[in-house]
Design a protein around this motif. Structure first.
Motif, PDB file in Angstrom:
ATOM      1  N   ARG B 103       0.858  -1.170   0.000  1.00 26.36           N
ATOM      2  CA  ARG B 103       0.000   0.000   0.000  1.00 26.36           C
ATOM      3  C   ARG B 103       0.903   1.232   0.000  1.00 26.36           C
ATOM      4  NH1 ARG B 103      -3.404   0.615   5.265  1.00 26.36           N
ATOM      5  NH2 ARG B 103      -1.308   1.075   5.928  1.00 26.36           N
ATOM      6  N   ASP B 238      10.435 -12.423  -7.276  1.00 28.11           N
ATOM      7  CA  ASP B 238      11.759 -13.022  -7.222  1.00 28.11           C
ATOM      8  C   ASP B 238      11.611 -14.327  -6.452  1.00 28.11           C
ATOM      9  OD1 ASP B 238      12.394 -12.701  -4.338  1.00 28.11           O
ATOM     10  OD2 ASP B 238      12.319 -10.573  -4.826  1.00 28.11           O
ATOM     11  N   LEU B 241      10.336 -13.988  -2.870  1.00 23.31           N
ATOM     12  CA  LEU B 241       8.940 -13.579  -2.771  1.00 23.31           C
ATOM     13  C   LEU B 241       8.022 -14.762  -3.079  1.00 23.31           C
ATOM     14  CD1 LEU B 241       6.932 -11.242  -2.400  1.00 23.31           C
ATOM     15  CD2 LEU B 241       7.158 -10.742  -4.824  1.00 23.31           C
ATOM     16  N   TYR B 345       7.903  -2.219 -10.636  1.00 25.80           N
ATOM     17  CA  TYR B 345       9.266  -2.444 -10.164  1.00 25.80           C
ATOM     18  C   TYR B 345       9.210  -3.496  -9.059  1.00 25.80           C
ATOM     19  CZ  TYR B 345      13.637  -1.721  -7.639  1.00 25.80           C
ATOM     20  OH  TYR B 345      14.837  -1.926  -6.995  1.00 25.80           O
ATOM     21  N   GLU B 346       9.713  -4.674  -9.366  1.00 25.42           N
ATOM     22  CA  GLU B 346       9.754  -5.764  -8.393  1.00 25.42           C
ATOM     23  C   GLU B 346       8.395  -6.054  -7.763  1.00 25.42           C
ATOM     24  OE1 GLU B 346      13.063  -5.056  -5.793  1.00 25.42           O
ATOM     25  OE2 GLU B 346      14.406  -5.534  -7.438  1.00 25.42           O
ATOM     26  N   LYS B 419       6.247   0.607  -3.174  1.00 23.56           N
ATOM     27  CA  LYS B 419       7.617   0.588  -2.668  1.00 23.56           C
ATOM     28  C   LYS B 419       8.391   1.704  -3.338  1.00 23.56           C
ATOM     29  CE  LYS B 419      12.023  -1.634  -2.803  1.00 23.56           C
ATOM     30  NZ  LYS B 419      12.820  -2.794  -2.418  1.00 23.56           N
ATOM     31  N   PRO B 421      12.239   2.928  -3.894  1.00 24.38           N
ATOM     32  CA  PRO B 421      13.611   2.476  -3.664  1.00 24.38           C
ATOM     33  C   PRO B 421      14.529   3.599  -3.178  1.00 24.38           C
ATOM     34  CG  PRO B 421      13.231   2.724  -6.010  1.00 24.38           C
ATOM     35  CD  PRO B 421      11.937   3.040  -5.340  1.00 24.38           C
ATOM     36  N   TYR B 422      14.288   4.017  -1.943  1.00 23.29           N
ATOM     37  CA  TYR B 422      15.163   5.037  -1.349  1.00 23.29           C
ATOM     38  C   TYR B 422      16.593   4.508  -1.260  1.00 23.29           C
ATOM     39  CZ  TYR B 422      10.966   7.491   0.263  1.00 23.29           C
ATOM     40  OH  TYR B 422       9.776   8.154   0.327  1.00 23.29           O
ATOM     41  N   ALA B 431      17.141   5.685  -5.492  1.00 20.63           N
ATOM     42  CA  ALA B 431      18.228   4.959  -6.147  1.00 20.63           C
ATOM     43  C   ALA B 431      18.043   4.902  -7.662  1.00 20.63           C
ATOM     44  CB  ALA B 431      18.323   3.542  -5.578  1.00 20.63           C
ATOM     45  N   GLU B 432      19.143   4.583  -8.343  1.00 23.14           N
ATOM     46  CA  GLU B 432      19.111   4.497  -9.807  1.00 23.14           C
ATOM     47  C   GLU B 432      18.524   3.189 -10.290  1.00 23.14           C
ATOM     48  OE1 GLU B 432      22.800   5.327 -11.846  1.00 23.14           O
ATOM     49  OE2 GLU B 432      22.952   7.122 -10.609  1.00 23.14           O
ATOM     50  N   VAL B 433      17.228   3.080 -10.194  1.00 21.40           N
ATOM     51  CA  VAL B 433      16.525   1.901 -10.670  1.00 21.40           C
ATOM     52  C   VAL B 433      16.135   2.171 -12.120  1.00 21.40           C
ATOM     53  CG1 VAL B 433      14.348   0.679 -10.425  1.00 21.40           C
ATOM     54  CG2 VAL B 433      15.725   1.210  -8.394  1.00 21.40           C
ATOM     55  N   PRO B 434      16.606   1.316 -13.068  1.00 20.71           N
ATOM     56  CA  PRO B 434      16.424   1.641 -14.484  1.00 20.71           C
ATOM     57  C   PRO B 434      14.992   2.000 -14.877  1.00 20.71           C
ATOM     58  CG  PRO B 434      17.913  -0.218 -14.244  1.00 20.71           C
ATOM     59  CD  PRO B 434      17.413   0.110 -12.861  1.00 20.71           C
TER      60      PRO B 434
END
Ligand SMILES: Nc1ncnc2c1ncn2[C@@H]1O[C@H](COP(=O)(O)OP(=O)(O)O)[C@@H](O)[C@H]1O
Ligand SMILES: Nc1ncnc2c1ncn2[C@@H]1O[C@H](COP(=O)(O)OP(=O)(O)O)[C@@H](O)[C@H]1O
Ligand SMILES: [Mg+2]
Ligand SMILES: [Mg+2]
Ligand SMILES: [Mg+2]
Lengths: 479, 479
Positions: B103, B238, B241, B345-346, B419, B421-422, B431-434
């Motif tokens: 959430r 993944d 998970l 993302y994930e 989520k 991605p700090y 963060a550099e998440v493509p």
């Protein structure tokens, strides 16, 4: 208003980092490959030079022939090894470490090896393999391990034992992760090169997935005195720390507690301190009230007759080695370096070292070229959020030192100590801690003054040269 | 070689963050004061708008009259409150949270409130006070709490109960910490202002230690639809998970597992998926072998007939509100904004929103002015290590859009999702998440094109004006 009740629960530290791998530097396949190599190399160095062993370290990354995104990393060292009984937890339990002591080490979070293994587990799913023999161990042990994320404990997939006939000691870790070599390559090469520069007493061999081999051979057999474990300095206590120390001390009188459990405090000073602040030296520290504890903390921080924090338990790079390093990477015209006196941050001694390089092969640029190290680890990412960047880009007015940008100027900053206030568990940048900021600033000013002198002398010489030339030019006319 | 054996041990998550408070943003008294306010305000907002309640939030910071470095922070909200039995752990156990669900929330680490309390405990030593009544609770509870750092559990110092005669619900948290108001002031004011801009449906009152009162009154009664809990999207699984999901599912057949536990998968698609990859739909998912699990994960990621990730469970700011916000802070000449389609993302849906503002009161500068938000939190620190900074400063060639620096250009980037991605638990940079980098880039290009059109039209109009002027000038001569 949402009717559903909130679901409360607790997660294990392993699940926490599994869910938030980005905060440990595992944000994408390229960065993850870099971070994995770092964590394993840093463990290998901690197991060797920090124990007086000349490091022999072999790093290899292989690309899987079928799954092109899978890389097998292996790092082998000749370090102190790991006692068998600790191998599973050292590699299978997040927040398990031998480095939760007051000693300068590259690792400090108890996380690195586990992050690599967790990330491998999420992305590839093979167990990690650890082969290790502690010093004098008559056996070599091998474990294949995965991590039970929910429970934060190791799952031992298989185990092997061999006789250790040759007296080998050291550790080899093999793990398969999803990576991206082509994007990570440059950073990994930089990382290894910059590590080699500050560990000239190490052999480091790196085999890349492309089959290239990079070799950094030992250039000196002299290994700096290893860092030693120490005690907290009284100026750095907080309420939590003092409570833990009191609960663990064997001392039954306050005076013994103060003089035995802290660095820089002998019996005489301890007594003078307690008298000054009205504490009964023979009181049992375990009986101090909350108010007395608060007073004690305040007094410990305030009293200025304790000896200065010692630094002989730290292992700085040293000004000479910094100069050699800067000369070899940057080939500048001028170089200087300084190792500052130790300061104390929250009970931890910290030494800041600063190097400067100017001119020569350094290309002029609009900004200072900054090379950062912490406990002999090169820091390559997140430069602009590092306290050292703040110092060189905001605190210092370079024109005062005769520098006008674009200028060919590089600054190296090394921070070593029993605690490094990293901003993140990925160990890429240092937080804005005032005492550290001040030290870096003083250090930069010191080497900048030395550069200023050099430039002034150079200018003077050039002027004299010009004058000489002028005189020579005019002499014939006069004659 | 050092003779002393290594001491191995495990630490609790509370001790981990106590030792490494800098990674949670508590690096110095100024930063700590800012971070403490943030964490408490974010909890207050999560307890209100995320549950459809129009937020009334009162923040107050008072300076201790004797110990000038001590600040008492209190944050009061009219949110859902906390069921009594969870109060101690919610505030006294690190990694305990009601937000470990899919959430969109501001909190996600299960750490914020505890970091504030831990830091207060280290620096001041008073227990924190929590007063709360859950919705429909007939009592109001008050707890004074400290944290047992070693054990990671709450210490209840005292407890009180009152009848809840007025039907109040909400929470009030009071905690004393070491701070530095004069250095933190500007950041805290900015933080509150920028929070108010994206929550125009909230009343926020802030009382400063100087006795000033800043009031942001609700400007609309319309509260955006609250975020809802959702299920993971199959493209984001993944190995870890899937194992957790299988261990927790009640489904006894693979087909039920796939269609019930994931978003975007109905029965028909589930069957087509399983047939395509050769899985037996009636197989018990708990009996899948390691190899089958690996195959399943690969297949779930690859299969392209699943529905696109949904976003109706997310709560973006919305293009309109972004434009209003930009107009009100920056008073530009041109403004535009876009809410992008969701990406995954994930296993988490993520929506990127981008706003642009140009000219007007914006001062021309050498760099883009970047305003960053994540899940409606303004991010103020560590800008240069944020992926959005990389996009605006490296990926985009602004001259293509007719922008030449110095230029009066501001970009707002908001990322919302289940989520974020700090890069660190201080929640300051992403963060550099493509996939996120790509979304931001596309979003920026979209609004930049709109600016380019605007500038072209403006130039054309100006040319026409000039021509008109010229014609008018020549008309008399011709006439
Ligand atoms: N190459 C190695 N040689 C000896 N011990 C090791 C090695 N790698 C890891 N260890 C042991 O495992 C522990 C955990 O490692 P790690 O998870 O990287 O955390 P940290 O390095 O912060 O302690 C270390 O503290 C160390 O005791
Ligand atoms: N003001 C509040 N109102 C209601 N619940 C709260 C409030 N503050 C904290 N909580 C509860 O305490 C939990 C822990 O808070 P925190 O430590 O900040 O972690 P997080 O916000 O990441 O969950 C939250 O998940 C929430 O359930
Ligand atoms: Mg390590
Ligand atoms: Mg960071
Ligand atoms: Mg929170």
């Amino acid at each position: 208003m949402s009717a559903t009740a909130e679901k409360f629960r607790s997660i294990s530290p392993a699940e926490f980092f599994y869910r938030n791998k980005e905060i440990a530097g595992f944000a994408n396949p390229a960065r993850a490959l870099y971070q994995a190599v770092r964590e394993l190399v840093e463990n290998a160095l901690d197991a060797t030079d920090a124990h007086g062993i000349l490091p022999n370290i072999e790093v290899s990354i292989e690309r899987d022939s079928v799954k092109q995104y899978v890389y097998r990393i292996s790092v082998k060292d000749n370090g102190i090894g790991i006692p068998e009984k600790y191998i599973p937890e050292a590699f299978g339990k997040v927040l398990f470490s031998s480095k939760y002591v007051l000693r300068q080490t590259r690792g400090l979070f108890g996380l690195g090896a586990k992050m690599v293994i967790l990330y491998g587990q999420m992305t590839v799913g093979e167990p990690a393999e650890i082969i290790s023999a502690a010093i004098n161990s008559r056996r070599i042990y091998s474990y294949r391990i995965m991590i039970d994320v929910r429970e934060n404990k190791p799952i031992i997939v298989s185990k092997g034992v061999w006789p250790n006939n040759t007296g080998w000691h050291g550790t080899m870790v093999k793990v398969a992760i999803e990576g991206d070599w082509s994007r990570a390559k440059q950073k990994i090469l930089d990382y290894i090169k910059r590590t080699a520069i500050v560990t000239p007493y190490a052999n480091i061999v790196f085999k890349t997935p492309d089959g290239e081999i990079y070799t950094y051979l030992r250039v000196t057999e002299t290994i700096p005195p290893p860092p030693r474990e120490t005690k907290p300095h009284p100026h750095g206590v907080d309420l939590e720390l003092i409570k833990t120390m009191i609960s663990e001390t064997k001392a039954q009188r306050l005076i013994d507690f103060i003089s035995e459990e802290f660095q820089g405090v002998g019996n005489v000073i301890a007594e003078r301190f307690l008298t000054k602040y009205g504490f009964d030296p023979s009181k049992d520290p375990k009986t101090l009230s909350k108010e007395e504890l608060e007073l004690l903390v305040k007094a410990l921080k305030e009293f200025n007759e304790f000896r200065k924090p010692r630094a002989d338990h730290l292992s700085p790079i040293g000004a000479e080695l910094i100069k050699i390093g800067l000369n070899s990477i940057l080939k500048p015209e001028f170089v200087d370096a300084v190792t500052r006196k130790p300061v104390v941050y929250e009970g931890h001694s910290i030494i800041v070292e600063v190097g400067i390089a100017y001119g020569g092969s350094i290309q002029p640029s609009e900004e200072v070229v900054l090379l950062r190290y912490a406990n002999k680890i090169p820091l390559l990412y997140d430069e602009k959020s590092d306290v050292a960047w703040k110092v060189v880009s905001e605190n210092i007015d370079w024109s005062y030192y005769g520098i006008v940008f674009p200028a060919p100027l590089a600054i190296l900053v090394h921070i070593c100590g029993t605690k490094i206030p990293y901003k993140g568990v990925g160990k890429e940048s240092i937080a804005e801690v005032p005492v550290i900021e001040k030290e870096i600033e003083e250090g930069v000013r010191q080497v900048a003054r030395s550069l200023k002198l050099y430039l002034a002398r150079k200018q003077k010489e050039e002027e004299m040269m010009r004058k000489a030339v002028t005189i020579i030019k005019y002499v014939p006319e006069v004659a």
